[in-house]
Enzyme design. Structure first.
Site, mmCIF file in Angstrom:
data_model
loop_
_atom_site.group_PDB
_atom_site.id
_atom_site.type_symbol
_atom_site.label_atom_id
_atom_site.label_comp_id
_atom_site.label_asym_id
_atom_site.label_seq_id
_atom_site.Cartn_x
_atom_site.Cartn_y
_atom_site.Cartn_z
ATOM 1 N N HIS A 66 36.838 99.582 -84.314
ATOM 2 C CA HIS A 66 37.096 100.590 -85.347
ATOM 3 C C HIS A 66 37.433 100.003 -86.721
ATOM 4 C CE1 HIS A 66 41.230 99.535 -84.247
ATOM 5 N NE2 HIS A 66 41.571 100.000 -85.438
ATOM 6 N N ARG A 67 37.616 98.696 -86.817
ATOM 7 C CA ARG A 67 38.027 98.091 -88.089
ATOM 8 C C ARG A 67 36.919 98.211 -89.129
ATOM 9 N NH1 ARG A 67 43.484 95.880 -88.195
ATOM 10 N NH2 ARG A 67 44.064 95.967 -86.024
#
Length: 199
Positions: A66-67
């Site tokens: 998700h970064r």
């Protein structure tokens, strides 16, 4: 007034920053305390989703991303999907897709491709108890999440972290987690597999 720390290296960092030892209180890792508190409930929580249940009967790798540095750029996300496809020829991949990641996969027209590969199953983020059970049942976790690095370390599940650095350095020094570049994932996966066989 008080600085609560989860590991001894955090104490050292604070002292190096000039904080008084009297302000530092080593309390341990509350994320792991949470796991220990609910461990029996986690054990009793079944995975009821039929697709997931069937998929994890065989060995699988759990993937979470998700970064921004991994999922916001078309170039990076496309490379990641290609690596995932390649790795899926060696092990099944259960991909817990964060809303941010899902949105970008759709926007970059990569979602349909991923869902078409038979050894990859994309699922929505799961409740805490289910997620911990999936971590425990997996052979390997690939992630860019900070919390999962700690959970896999405590549960003794090999973890490959797709980042340049981590705010959980103790997981690296203990050898339970490895920072990896995208092009190292398959090589590290093979090494972990060999290490497990040799134990």
């Amino acid at each position: 007034t008080l600085l609560f720390t989860h590991s001894e290296d955090a104490n050292i960092n604070l002292i190096n920053e000039g904080h008084s030892r009297n302000k530092i209180k080593f309390v341990g890792n509350i994320m792991i305390d949470c796991y220990e508190m609910y461990k029996n409930s986690i054990k009793r929580t079944p995975i009821e989703n039929k697709k997931i249940k069937s998929f994890i009967k065989n060995q699988f790798c759990l993937l979470t991303l998700h970064r921004p540095e991994n999922v916001d750029s078309f170039k990076n996300l496309q490379k990641i999907t290609q690596r995932i496809k390649s790795l899926s020829k060696k092990i099944r991949i259960l991909f817990t897709v964060h809303p941010r990641t899902k949105k970008n996969l759709k926007n970059y027209d990569l979602l349909k491709k991923l869902t078409s590969y038979k050894n990859i199953l994309l699922i929505d983020p799961q409740p805490y108890f289910i997620n911990i059970n999936l971590i425990k049942k997996s052979q390997l976790v690939i992630t860019d999440s900070g919390g999962i690095q700690e959970e896999t370390s405590y549960l003794n599940i090999p973890c490959l972290t797709l980042r340049k650095n981590t705010e959980r350095p103790i997981t690296i020094s203990k050898g339970t987690n490895q920072l990896v570049k995208l092009d190292e994932i398959e090589e590290k996966f093979q090494k972990n597999r060999k290490n497990k066989k040799n134990k």
